[in-house]
Design a protein around this motif. Structure first.
Motif, PDB file in Angstrom:
ATOM      1  N   CYS A   8      -1.668   7.758 -10.495  1.00 38.33           N
ATOM      2  CA  CYS A   8      -1.295   6.425 -10.021  1.00 38.33           C
ATOM      3  C   CYS A   8       0.029   6.025 -10.661  1.00 38.33           C
ATOM      4  O   CYS A   8       0.364   6.499 -11.749  1.00 38.33           O
ATOM      5  CB  CYS A   8      -2.383   5.387 -10.285  1.00 38.33           C
ATOM      6  N   MET A  34       2.505   2.244  -3.294  1.00 36.08           N
ATOM      7  CA  MET A  34       1.605   2.679  -4.368  1.00 36.08           C
ATOM      8  C   MET A  34       0.996   4.054  -4.091  1.00 36.08           C
ATOM      9  O   MET A  34       0.249   4.586  -4.911  1.00 36.08           O
ATOM     10  CB  MET A  34       0.473   1.654  -4.562  1.00 36.08           C
ATOM     11  N   ALA A  80      -4.045  -2.313 -10.701  1.00 34.68           N
ATOM     12  CA  ALA A  80      -5.356  -2.350 -10.036  1.00 34.68           C
ATOM     13  C   ALA A  80      -5.947  -0.942  -9.957  1.00 34.68           C
ATOM     14  O   ALA A  80      -7.122  -0.732 -10.267  1.00 34.68           O
ATOM     15  CB  ALA A  80      -5.212  -2.956  -8.645  1.00 34.68           C
ATOM     16  N   ARG A 114      -7.224   0.353 -13.253  1.00 31.21           N
ATOM     17  CA  ARG A 114      -8.547  -0.206 -13.589  1.00 31.21           C
ATOM     18  C   ARG A 114      -9.647   0.561 -12.852  1.00 31.21           C
ATOM     19  O   ARG A 114     -10.700   0.860 -13.415  1.00 31.21           O
ATOM     20  CB  ARG A 114      -8.631  -1.687 -13.177  1.00 31.21           C
ATOM     21  N   TYR A 154      -9.443  -6.753   1.994  1.00 24.48           N
ATOM     22  CA  TYR A 154     -10.692  -6.387   1.306  1.00 24.48           C
ATOM     23  C   TYR A 154     -10.486  -6.098  -0.175  1.00 24.48           C
ATOM     24  O   TYR A 154     -11.386  -5.608  -0.857  1.00 24.48           O
ATOM     25  CB  TYR A 154     -11.322  -5.167   2.011  1.00 24.48           C
ATOM     26  N   TRP A 155      -9.318  -6.383  -0.714  1.00 22.76           N
ATOM     27  CA  TRP A 155      -9.042  -6.148  -2.132  1.00 22.76           C
ATOM     28  C   TRP A 155      -9.874  -7.094  -3.007  1.00 22.76           C
ATOM     29  O   TRP A 155     -10.249  -8.191  -2.583  1.00 22.76           O
ATOM     30  CB  TRP A 155      -7.561  -6.404  -2.458  1.00 22.76           C
ATOM     31  N   GLY A 156     -10.085  -6.651  -4.234  1.00 18.27           N
ATOM     32  CA  GLY A 156     -10.672  -7.524  -5.252  1.00 18.27           C
ATOM     33  C   GLY A 156     -12.166  -7.724  -5.146  1.00 18.27           C
ATOM     34  O   GLY A 156     -12.715  -8.646  -5.743  1.00 18.27           O
ATOM     35  N   GLN A 157     -12.849  -6.858  -4.409  1.00 19.13           N
ATOM     36  CA  GLN A 157     -14.306  -6.994  -4.276  1.00 19.13           C
ATOM     37  C   GLN A 157     -15.044  -5.770  -4.825  1.00 19.13           C
ATOM     38  O   GLN A 157     -16.240  -5.596  -4.574  1.00 19.13           O
ATOM     39  CB  GLN A 157     -14.672  -7.204  -2.803  1.00 19.13           C
ATOM     40  N   TRP A 170      -7.072   4.192  -0.663  1.00 24.85           N
ATOM     41  CA  TRP A 170      -6.468   2.869  -0.489  1.00 24.85           C
ATOM     42  C   TRP A 170      -7.468   2.002   0.254  1.00 24.85           C
ATOM     43  O   TRP A 170      -8.302   2.489   1.013  1.00 24.85           O
ATOM     44  CB  TRP A 170      -5.107   2.916   0.218  1.00 24.85           C
ATOM     45  N   ILE A 171      -7.376   0.700   0.003  1.00 29.21           N
ATOM     46  CA  ILE A 171      -8.238  -0.290   0.661  1.00 29.21           C
ATOM     47  C   ILE A 171      -7.321  -1.281   1.368  1.00 29.21           C
ATOM     48  O   ILE A 171      -6.276  -1.681   0.815  1.00 29.21           O
ATOM     49  CB  ILE A 171      -9.089  -1.042  -0.401  1.00 29.21           C
ATOM     50  N   ALA A 221     -12.959  -0.319  -3.914  1.00 28.16           N
ATOM     51  CA  ALA A 221     -12.302   0.936  -4.301  1.00 28.16           C
ATOM     52  C   ALA A 221     -13.096   1.626  -5.407  1.00 28.16           C
ATOM     53  O   ALA A 221     -13.280   2.849  -5.378  1.00 28.16           O
ATOM     54  CB  ALA A 221     -10.868   0.672  -4.763  1.00 28.16           C
ATOM     55  N   ILE A 246       0.851  -1.195   0.000  1.00 24.04           N
ATOM     56  CA  ILE A 246       0.000   0.000   0.000  1.00 24.04           C
ATOM     57  C   ILE A 246       0.887   1.245   0.000  1.00 24.04           C
ATOM     58  O   ILE A 246       0.710   2.161  -0.798  1.00 24.04           O
ATOM     59  CB  ILE A 246      -0.961  -0.005   1.212  1.00 24.04           C
TER      60      ILE A 246
HETATM   61  C1  LIG Z   1      -5.725  -0.166  -5.868  1.00 26.46           C
HETATM   62  C2  LIG Z   1      -6.713  -0.597  -4.802  1.00 26.46           C
HETATM   63  C3  LIG Z   1      -7.321   0.648  -4.156  1.00 26.46           C
HETATM   64  C4  LIG Z   1      -7.814  -1.413  -5.483  1.00 26.46           C
HETATM   65  O1  LIG Z   1      -8.791  -1.733  -4.514  1.00 26.46           O
HETATM   66  P1  LIG Z   1      -9.896  -2.851  -4.829  1.00 26.46           P
HETATM   67  O2  LIG Z   1     -11.022  -2.628  -3.883  1.00 26.46           O
HETATM   68  O3  LIG Z   1      -9.270  -4.176  -4.853  1.00 26.46           O
HETATM   69  O4  LIG Z   1     -10.315  -2.415  -6.322  1.00 26.46           O
HETATM   70  P2  LIG Z   1     -11.563  -2.930  -7.172  1.00 26.46           P
HETATM   71  O5  LIG Z   1     -11.911  -4.307  -6.726  1.00 26.46           O
HETATM   72  O6  LIG Z   1     -12.621  -1.886  -7.143  1.00 26.46           O
HETATM   73  O7  LIG Z   1     -10.974  -2.932  -8.655  1.00 26.46           O
HETATM   74  C5  LIG Z   1      -9.693  -3.490  -8.916  1.00 26.46           C
HETATM   75  C6  LIG Z   1      -9.592  -3.774 -10.382  1.00 26.46           C
HETATM   76  O8  LIG Z   1      -8.223  -4.034 -10.680  1.00 26.46           O
HETATM   77  C7  LIG Z   1      -8.093  -5.333 -11.202  1.00 26.46           C
HETATM   78  N1  LIG Z   1      -6.822  -5.838 -10.754  1.00 26.46           N
HETATM   79  C8  LIG Z   1      -6.398  -6.024  -9.488  1.00 26.46           C
HETATM   80  N2  LIG Z   1      -5.141  -6.489  -9.482  1.00 26.46           N
HETATM   81  C9  LIG Z   1      -4.761  -6.582 -10.761  1.00 26.46           C
HETATM   82  C10 LIG Z   1      -3.558  -6.990 -11.414  1.00 26.46           C
HETATM   83  N3  LIG Z   1      -2.499  -7.372 -10.721  1.00 26.46           N
HETATM   84  N4  LIG Z   1      -3.526  -6.975 -12.761  1.00 26.46           N
HETATM   85  C11 LIG Z   1      -4.600  -6.580 -13.463  1.00 26.46           C
HETATM   86  N5  LIG Z   1      -5.770  -6.159 -12.903  1.00 26.46           N
HETATM   87  C12 LIG Z   1      -5.832  -6.167 -11.572  1.00 26.46           C
HETATM   88  C13 LIG Z   1      -9.290  -6.085 -10.694  1.00 26.46           C
HETATM   89  O9  LIG Z   1      -9.581  -7.216 -11.475  1.00 26.46           O
HETATM   90  C14 LIG Z   1     -10.357  -4.994 -10.797  1.00 26.46           C
HETATM   91  O10 LIG Z   1     -10.741  -4.761 -12.136  1.00 26.46           O
HETATM   92  P3  LIG Z   1     -12.041  -5.456 -12.800  1.00 26.46           P
HETATM   93  O11 LIG Z   1     -13.216  -5.059 -11.954  1.00 26.46           O
HETATM   94  O12 LIG Z   1     -12.098  -4.871 -14.154  1.00 26.46           O
HETATM   95  O13 LIG Z   1     -11.818  -6.928 -12.768  1.00 26.46           O
HETATM   96  C15 LIG Z   1      -6.049  -1.486  -3.705  1.00 26.46           C
HETATM   97  O14 LIG Z   1      -5.408  -2.565  -4.325  1.00 26.46           O
HETATM   98  C16 LIG Z   1      -5.045  -0.700  -2.893  1.00 26.46           C
HETATM   99  O15 LIG Z   1      -5.405  -0.060  -1.917  1.00 26.46           O
HETATM  100  N6  LIG Z   1      -3.778  -0.768  -3.314  1.00 26.46           N
HETATM  101  C17 LIG Z   1      -2.679  -0.085  -2.619  1.00 26.46           C
HETATM  102  C18 LIG Z   1      -2.879   1.435  -2.552  1.00 26.46           C
HETATM  103  C19 LIG Z   1      -3.187   2.030  -3.903  1.00 26.46           C
HETATM  104  O16 LIG Z   1      -2.734   1.556  -4.939  1.00 26.46           O
HETATM  105  N7  LIG Z   1      -3.966   3.129  -3.879  1.00 26.46           N
HETATM  106  C20 LIG Z   1      -4.268   3.860  -5.093  1.00 26.46           C
HETATM  107  C21 LIG Z   1      -3.193   4.837  -5.374  1.00 26.46           C
HETATM  108  S1  LIG Z   1      -3.428   5.603  -6.972  1.00 26.46           S
END
Ligand SMILES: CC(C)(COP(=O)(O)OP(=O)(O)OC[C@H]1O[C@@H](n2cnc3c(N)ncnc32)[C@H](O)[C@@H]1OP(=O)(O)O)[C@@H](O)C(=O)NCCC(=O)NCCS
Length: 192
Positions: A138, A47, A144, A147, A108-111, A103-104, A114, A44
């Motif tokens: 980003c 990123m 992620a 997306r 709880y990721w992947g649901q 950030w999440i 965010a 986290i």
């Molecule tokens: C980025 C972040 C906020 C995503 O949270 P999340 O609740 O998992 O996001 P969502 O489920 O709403 O959407 C994630 C999307 O990315 C995709 N994804 C996740 N990991 C991936 C990867 N490694 N490669 C490709 N796609 C990916 C998911 O499939 C989804 O897309 P889809 O709905 O088209 O399938 C979370 O991973 C996080 O907090 N990361 C660290 C901090 C961060 O990056 N904050 C943002 C700074 S810009």
């Protein structure tokens, strides 16, 4: 305020947004233990621009104390109000333009949380705060978040360098949505 597609209901005074699965409400100092626990995660920190690693209670309390400077919102589960993460809207140097961040917590990721939270914040920013534009950055390696940004309807602006407290100088992409685009996206979703 109730938005056309009823995905979002917001109180007029404090920020409290209700979406299908989430409640987004003003973050408070009492959230510091949950913020410290979930944000103390290198993936986290690396990123994001403002999360150092390791990350502790003092860091969380200092960030949550910035509510005068920016809108900081806790992302919680609708129902049991489990703390899931944070999002923020901070003013930029351009009047009427704010930068979105989120950030999440890893469990709880992947649901889709965010995306649901970011869409609610975008609606709130344009509908309640009457912003002219919202920007988000980003890292180029953050698939992620890219997306999430795409699913919110942001448009790519450009790529440059930015600073992350945990990762140093990093390549990042900037995205933007202006008010007209938001209005168009919202009307596109509304049955005619
Ligand atoms: C980025 C972040 C906020 C995503 O949270 P999340 O609740 O998992 O996001 P969502 O489920 O709403 O959407 C994630 C999307 O990315 C995709 N994804 C996740 N990991 C991936 C990867 N490694 N490669 C490709 N796609 C990916 C998911 O499939 C989804 O897309 P889809 O709905 O088209 O399938 C979370 O991973 C996080 O907090 N990361 C660290 C901090 C961060 O990056 N904050 C943002 C700074 S810009």
């Amino acid at each position: 305020m109730t938005c056309d597609d009823s995905c979002l209901e917001a109180d007029d005074d404090d920020c409290r947004l209700t979406t299908r699965r989430l409640v987004l409400r003003d973050a408070r100092l009492a959230d510091a233990p949950a913020v410290a626990r979930l944000a103390n995660d290198l993936e986290i920190a690396q990123m994001t621009s403002r999360i150092p690693h390791p990350y502790g209670m003092d860091d969380a309390s200092a960030f949550l104390g910035r509510t005068e400077e920016e809108l900081i919102v806790a992302i919680t589960a609708r129902g049991d109000e489990t703390f899931l993460g944070l999002c923020s809207l901070a003013a930029t140097a351009t009047p009427g333009t704010a930068e979105l961040g989120y950030w999440i917590g890893r469990p709880y990721w992947g649901q889709g949380f965010a995306t649901e939270a970011a869409q609610a914040m975008v609606d709130y920013g344009f509908a309640a705060l009457e912003l002219a534009a919202i920007e988000i950055r980003c890292r180029v390696i953050n698939t992620a978040s890219r997306r999430v940004i795409q699913k919110c309807g942001f448009g790519y602006v450009g790529t440059g360098m930015s600073t992350s407290l945990a990762a140093g100088r990093v390549a990042s992409e900037t995205y933007r949505m202006d008010r007209r685009t938001w209005q168009s996206l919202k009307s596109w979703c509304t049955p005619r």
